[in-house]
Design an enzyme around this catalytic site. Structure first.
Site, PDB file in Angstrom:
ATOM      1  CD  GLU A  70      -1.784   2.806   1.475  1.00  0.00           C
ATOM      2  OE1 GLU A  70      -2.565   2.688   0.328  1.00  0.00           O
ATOM      3  OE2 GLU A  70      -0.826   2.744   2.219  1.00  0.00           O
ATOM      4  CG  ASP A  71       2.548   4.881   1.617  1.00  0.00           C
ATOM      5  OD1 ASP A  71       3.736   5.246   1.079  1.00  0.00           O
ATOM      6  OD2 ASP A  71       2.623   5.877   2.777  1.00  0.00           O
ATOM      7  CB  ILE A 128       3.833   3.143   6.579  1.00  0.00           C
ATOM      8  CG1 ILE A 128       4.475   2.789   7.236  1.00  0.00           C
ATOM      9  CG2 ILE A 128       5.207   3.364   4.906  1.00  0.00           C
ATOM     10  CD1 ILE A 128       5.541   1.757   7.618  1.00  0.00           C
ATOM     11  CG  HIS A 177      -5.007   4.048   3.874  1.00  0.00           C
ATOM     12  ND1 HIS A 177      -5.362   4.880   3.707  1.00  0.00           N
ATOM     13  CD2 HIS A 177      -4.322   4.052   2.648  1.00  0.00           C
ATOM     14  CE1 HIS A 177      -6.239   5.462   2.550  1.00  0.00           C
ATOM     15  NE2 HIS A 177      -5.256   5.070   2.377  1.00  0.00           N
TER      16      HIS A 177
END
Length: 73
Positions: free
Chosen positions: A5-6, A68, A66
């Site tokens: 996600e990140d 980092i 969601h």
């Protein structure tokens, strides 16, 4: 398997990667699997992501990372 996600990369080349975001309207490839945080050392010749263990007492079942970010002191 479920994608990242990140990612946040520290000045020393360590990368922290969040994975497992579940969001309404976005297809989840592993709906029953909790989110995860991985560590990758980009200084290695063949960097590989390694899953970090999360402390006991943390509610892994609802972990849905969601983004980092890191703080370097």
């Amino acid at each position: 398997e479920t994608g990242s996600e990140d990612i946040d990369i520290l000045p020393n080349g360590l990368a922290f990667i969040s994975s497992g975001l579940k969001y309404p309207g976005i297809k989840s490839l592993a709906p029953g699997k909790p989110g995860e945080i991985f560590l990758m050392d980009l200084n290695e010749d063949n960097p590989r992501a390694a899953e970090l263990r999360i402390s006991r007492g943390f509610d892994l079942a609802s972990f849905n990372p969601h983004g980092i970010s890191t703080y370097v002191d």
